[in-house]
Design a protein around this motif. Structure first.
Motif, PDB file in Angstrom:
ATOM      1  N   LEU A 618      38.154 -10.027  31.010  1.00  0.00           N
ATOM      2  CA  LEU A 618      37.793  -9.604  29.659  1.00  0.00           C
ATOM      3  C   LEU A 618      37.716  -8.084  29.594  1.00  0.00           C
ATOM      4  N   ASP A 619      38.021  -7.535  28.426  1.00  0.00           N
ATOM      5  CA  ASP A 619      37.965  -6.087  28.216  1.00  0.00           C
ATOM      6  C   ASP A 619      36.496  -5.673  28.149  1.00  0.00           C
ATOM      7  N   THR A 620      36.014  -4.944  29.160  1.00  0.00           N
ATOM      8  CA  THR A 620      34.578  -4.644  29.275  1.00  0.00           C
ATOM      9  C   THR A 620      34.015  -3.844  28.104  1.00  0.00           C
ATOM     10  N   SER A 621      34.887  -3.145  27.366  1.00  0.00           N
ATOM     11  CA  SER A 621      34.388  -2.348  26.235  1.00  0.00           C
ATOM     12  C   SER A 621      33.928  -3.243  25.082  1.00  0.00           C
ATOM     13  N   SER A 622      34.377  -4.505  25.063  1.00  0.00           N
ATOM     14  CA  SER A 622      34.001  -5.385  23.951  1.00  0.00           C
ATOM     15  C   SER A 622      33.303  -6.654  24.437  1.00  0.00           C
ATOM     16  N   VAL A 623      32.590  -6.533  25.565  1.00  0.00           N
ATOM     17  CA  VAL A 623      31.903  -7.689  26.142  1.00  0.00           C
ATOM     18  C   VAL A 623      30.398  -7.455  26.175  1.00  0.00           C
ATOM     19  N   LYS A 624      29.654  -8.472  25.751  1.00  0.00           N
ATOM     20  CA  LYS A 624      28.188  -8.436  25.845  1.00  0.00           C
ATOM     21  C   LYS A 624      27.779  -9.552  26.799  1.00  0.00           C
ATOM     22  N   VAL A 625      27.124  -9.180  27.913  1.00  0.00           N
ATOM     23  CA  VAL A 625      26.646 -10.182  28.873  1.00  0.00           C
ATOM     24  C   VAL A 625      25.174 -10.447  28.577  1.00  0.00           C
ATOM     25  N   GLU A 626      24.855 -11.691  28.234  1.00  0.00           N
ATOM     26  CA  GLU A 626      23.469 -12.064  27.929  1.00  0.00           C
ATOM     27  C   GLU A 626      22.910 -12.913  29.055  1.00  0.00           C
ATOM     28  N   LYS A 627      21.730 -12.564  29.503  1.00  0.00           N
ATOM     29  CA  LYS A 627      21.089 -13.326  30.575  1.00  0.00           C
ATOM     30  C   LYS A 627      20.244 -14.441  29.972  1.00  0.00           C
ATOM     31  N   VAL A 628      20.458 -15.669  30.503  1.00  0.00           N
ATOM     32  CA  VAL A 628      19.672 -16.813  30.022  1.00  0.00           C
ATOM     33  C   VAL A 628      19.012 -17.488  31.219  1.00  0.00           C
ATOM     34  N   PRO A 629      17.765 -17.939  31.051  1.00  0.00           N
ATOM     35  CA  PRO A 629      17.070 -18.557  32.190  1.00  0.00           C
ATOM     36  C   PRO A 629      17.626 -19.934  32.514  1.00  0.00           C
ATOM     37  N   LEU A 630      17.755 -20.206  33.812  1.00  0.00           N
ATOM     38  CA  LEU A 630      18.160 -21.527  34.277  1.00  0.00           C
ATOM     39  C   LEU A 630      16.893 -22.234  34.749  1.00  0.00           C
ATOM     40  N   VAL A 631      16.394 -23.130  33.920  1.00  0.00           N
ATOM     41  CA  VAL A 631      15.152 -23.838  34.260  1.00  0.00           C
ATOM     42  C   VAL A 631      15.540 -25.143  34.929  1.00  0.00           C
ATOM     43  N   ILE A 632      15.309 -25.212  36.236  1.00  0.00           N
ATOM     44  CA  ILE A 632      15.690 -26.410  37.004  1.00  0.00           C
ATOM     45  C   ILE A 632      14.830 -27.599  36.585  1.00  0.00           C
ATOM     46  N   ALA A 633      13.526 -27.431  36.682  1.00  0.00           N
ATOM     47  CA  ALA A 633      12.594 -28.471  36.256  1.00  0.00           C
ATOM     48  C   ALA A 633      11.292 -27.783  35.890  1.00  0.00           C
ATOM     49  N   PRO A 634      10.975 -27.709  34.612  1.00  0.00           N
ATOM     50  CA  PRO A 634       9.761 -26.989  34.225  1.00  0.00           C
ATOM     51  C   PRO A 634       8.534 -27.615  34.870  1.00  0.00           C
ATOM     52  N   VAL A 635       7.559 -26.787  35.196  1.00  0.00           N
ATOM     53  CA  VAL A 635       6.307 -27.273  35.775  1.00  0.00           C
ATOM     54  C   VAL A 635       5.603 -28.081  34.692  1.00  0.00           C
ATOM     55  N   ARG A 636       5.386 -29.355  34.973  1.00  0.00           N
ATOM     56  CA  ARG A 636       4.847 -30.266  33.950  1.00  0.00           C
ATOM     57  C   ARG A 636       3.338 -30.104  33.762  1.00  0.00           C
ATOM     58  N   ASP A 637       2.569 -30.193  34.848  1.00  0.00           N
ATOM     59  CA  ASP A 637       1.110 -30.183  34.752  1.00  0.00           C
ATOM     60  C   ASP A 637       0.564 -28.815  35.107  1.00  0.00           C
ATOM     61  N   VAL A 638      -0.033 -28.173  34.148  1.00  0.00           N
ATOM     62  CA  VAL A 638      -0.652 -26.864  34.394  1.00  0.00           C
ATOM     63  C   VAL A 638      -2.163 -27.046  34.300  1.00  0.00           C
ATOM     64  N   ALA A 639      -2.835 -26.798  35.399  1.00  0.00           N
ATOM     65  CA  ALA A 639      -4.293 -26.996  35.447  1.00  0.00           C
ATOM     66  C   ALA A 639      -4.990 -25.814  34.769  1.00  0.00           C
ATOM     67  N   LEU A 640      -4.971 -25.823  33.436  1.00  0.00           N
ATOM     68  CA  LEU A 640      -5.554 -24.725  32.664  1.00  0.00           C
ATOM     69  C   LEU A 640      -6.746 -25.272  31.878  1.00  0.00           C
ATOM     70  N   LYS A 641      -7.873 -24.614  31.997  1.00  0.00           N
ATOM     71  CA  LYS A 641      -9.107 -25.123  31.393  1.00  0.00           C
ATOM     72  C   LYS A 641      -9.641 -24.115  30.381  1.00  0.00           C
ATOM     73  N   ARG A 642      -9.962 -24.600  29.173  1.00  0.00           N
ATOM     74  CA  ARG A 642     -10.506 -23.712  28.140  1.00  0.00           C
ATOM     75  C   ARG A 642     -12.017 -23.598  28.306  1.00  0.00           C
ATOM     76  N   ILE A 643     -12.496 -22.366  28.220  1.00  0.00           N
ATOM     77  CA  ILE A 643     -13.946 -22.152  28.306  1.00  0.00           C
ATOM     78  C   ILE A 643     -14.413 -21.448  27.033  1.00  0.00           C
ATOM     79  N   SER A 644     -15.645 -21.625  26.690  1.00  0.00           N
ATOM     80  CA  SER A 644     -16.184 -21.020  25.457  1.00  0.00           C
ATOM     81  C   SER A 644     -16.595 -19.577  25.708  1.00  0.00           C
TER      82      SER A 644
END
Length: 644
Positions: A618-644
């Motif tokens: 491709l002609d580099t003067s007219s190319v935009k390379v966009e980085k996108v995350p590759l999420v293999i397997a998102p972390v399902r359980d996040v041990a996050l606790k709400r406090i007052s």
């Protein structure tokens, strides 16, 4: 002329080209084979048995297996282990294993072939100048050879055929001049002498490792099928084999004249020459060794290009220095081979030490070819009895060569196996990562977004991103698109354009396919172009895309005139902008250990190579390379606790 006839057509020019391109490796083997077979005191049993083994190895392995059988397994006229794999890969998933192992072993042997060929030739100077330092000369020749690669080999290639014709003629004349002095050597044609050496001579079986060096170029012969055609290879091999055998028998005759003596570092090949001819002979041998190296380097480039298109190698930059079909230059591979060859010369110093490392890896390639060829024979409905005979015969021969070559492991064989293992690792990581990414790439139906794309195109409240916006897509179905592309167009930064183009490249199992298909998803607004390119076709997407657009304009299927009012009146063509999505490993991942290691290795290697836009041309003067995350397997359980 139909393609089938082209692959089998025979011509004088074709025969000469075959001599220059194909037989470099196998043609320079007389420089070092008998020196390796008879390392110490010259024993008649060793001489007769060694020559007999060479004759029957060249007959069974090179002539019958490769020239008569394997050349039939052509993929639209192309040969080589990856072409053979492309023919049979749909029959079983596990066939990627022999393809990767065979391809990596062939590349690994390519690191040792140039040093051993050039060193064996240059060391002939010691017969005239005993104290000459050969290592700097060998390194100098190799440096020059690799520096010339970027200019292409078209001009040099034309001279290869006549030079190799001179080389083989010299081999034959030198051999005959000694056979007439000791015609008894012709008895070595009796296979009993080979049997006697391997079974009755102490340690005779292990000499197969040295004998095997006479056939190492057979795999390269198959790889170069596309350059010359099977007809030219078969006819020229008759001449080449005769010249090689005459020289081997001549060396045997010289050895018998000196039986009971120590070789003391003398090379039987150079001993055939009269003293006045030595300097001329060494010069011709050195040029032949350079040609042998050139053929292997070119073969390595082709192998890497095929591996890329089969998703087995990083998408490194490929250059095409000339207009000759199939001729290419891979800068990264050129550097790797150069450093590898210089490293081998510095480590081993002498050609006799390199013999220990040479041949072990190529035995693996031959075994893998036998495996793939067995599957191909089954696909051609060859009778099972014939296939069983083929497997038994060549399994035994190549299995014996492999076992005999294993004795070389501690003496340098580990070098080629270590290089091969590193290459196998890269190929495995790349192929596995390709399937992991494919599995995790989310595709959506494009139909629901067509109206939104048309609305975005007409929305003048958003600044225009480009007149023509081109996305590279990996979606194989024309009705689908990556969800990341939809996200990029509508959410990351709304990308308003007059016409949206989605371009997909499909690599075919045929070598030189060049086809395209256009789907109009929304009249005058959204198009998809699918390129079907063969695994040996240059990926110049910029050029091909422009050609397709020109055809569409000519057929009045699309109007590419700028839609800015002021520019439209002047019929100015609108600008084109390419967007390439480059994946990176997201930190939000929780996945199996093996996949984690594969993807970490994949992204580690990726940082050392050029981005995909350069690979696609491709002609580099007219190319935009966009980085996108590759999420293999998102972390399902996040041990996050709400406090007052």
């Amino acid at each position: 002329m139909d393609s089938k006839h082209q692959h089998t057509a025979i011509s004088t020019a074709g025969l000469l080209i075959a001599l220059g391109i194909i037989y470099g490796d196998i043609g320079t083997s007389p420089l070092y084979v008998m020196k390796a077979v008879v390392p110490g005191i010259i024993d008649p049993v060793l001489v007769y048995g060694g020559i007999s083994c060479v004759l029957w190895t060249l007959t069974l392995q090179t002539t019958i297996k490769y020239v008569l059988l394997t050349l039939n397994a052509d993929n639209n006229g192309e040969g080589g282990i990856f072409s053979l794999y492309a023919l049979v890969r749909r029959r079983a998933g596990w066939l990627t294993v022999p393809a990767i192992v065979g391809g990596a072993a062939l590349l690994a042997d390519g690191v040792i072939t140039p040093p051993i060929s050039v060193s064996s030739a240059v060391e002939g100077l010691e017969a005239i100048y005993p104290n000459i330092p050969t290592v700097p000369i060998v390194i100098g020749i190799l440096l020059l050879l690799f520096l010339l690669q970027s200019f292409g080999t078209q001009i040099v290639g034309k001279a290869f055929g006549p030079i190799m014709l001179l080389w083989f003629s010299m081999l034959a004349v030198l051999g005959v001049s000694w056979i007439v002095q000791h015609p008894g050597i012709l008895q070595a044609a009796n296979p009993y002498y080979a049997y006697d050496l391997l079974v009755n001579y102490p340690g005779g079986f292990w000499l197969l490792g040295a004998v095997f060096l006479c056939t190492t170029g057979a795999e390269a012969l198959y790889s170069d099928l596309g350059h010359c055609g099977k007809g030219n290879i078969r006819i020229s091999w008759t001449f080449v084999k005769l010249c090689l055998l005459l020289n081997y028998f001549g060396q045997g005759a010289w050895l018998l004249e000196h039986q009971g003596q120590q070789l003391n570092g003398r090379n039987p090949f150079y001993e055939l020459m009269p003293h006045w001819f030595l300097i001329i002979g060494i010069g011709i041998a050195t040029i032949a060794a350079v040609i042998a190296s050139q053929a292997l380097i070119t073969g390595s480039f082709t192998l890497v290009a095929e591996a890329i298109r089969l998703n087995m190698w990083p998408k490194v930059k490929l250059n095409y220095p000339t207009d000759v079909k199939g001729q290419l230059f891979v800068p990264s591979m050129n550097r790797l081979l150069l450093f590898g060859c210089i490293g081998v010369v510095l480590y081993f110093q002498r050609s006799e030490h390199m013999e220990a490392a040479y041949g072990l890896a190529i035995t693996l390639t031959m075994l893998m070819t036998t495996l793939l060829l067995t599957v191909w024979l089954r696909s051609k409905r060859v009778p099972m009895a014939a296939i069983a005979l083929f497997v038994l015969l060549y399994g035994s021969i190549e299995g014996s060569f492999l076992i005999a070559n294993l004795i070389k492991f501690p003496h340098g064989g580990w070098v080629s196996l270590a290089i091969g293992a590193a290459l196998v690792s890269v190929m495995y990581v790349w192929l596995r990562a390709f399937y992991i990414k494919k599995r995790l790439t989310e595709f959506v139906k494009i139909e629901p977004y067509i109206e939104s794309l048309k609305n975005l195109s007409d929305d003048e409240s958003i600044p225009k991103y480009s007149t023509h916006l081109v996305f590279m897509t990996s979606a194989e179905r024309a009705s689908e698109i990556e969800s990341k592309i939809i996200y990029s167009i509508f959410q990351k930064r709304p990308k308003r354009a007059d016409i949206y183009w989605f371009v997909h490249v499909d690599t075919t199992d045929e070598p030189y396919t060049m086809e395209y298909k256009v789907s109009e998803l929304a009249k005058d607004d959204v198009f998809r172009i699918t390129f079907r390119l063969g695994f040996r076709v240059e990926q110049r997407i910029n050029l091909y895309f422009r050609k397709v657009v020109e055809d569409l304009v000519r057929n009045k299927e699309v109007d590419i005139t700028s839609r800015y009012e002021s520019l439209s009146k002047q019929h100015v063509t609108g600008d084109f902008r390419f967007v390439v999505l480059e994946k990176y490993l997201s930190v939000d991942n929780d996945f199996p250990t093996m996949e984690k290691l594969v993807m970490q290795a994949y992204f580690y290697i990726k940082q050392f190579i050029a981005s995909e836009d350069k690979y696609f041309g491709l002609d580099t003067s007219s190319v935009k390379v966009e980085k996108v995350p590759l999420v293999i397997a998102p972390v399902r359980d996040v041990a996050l606790k709400r406090i007052s």
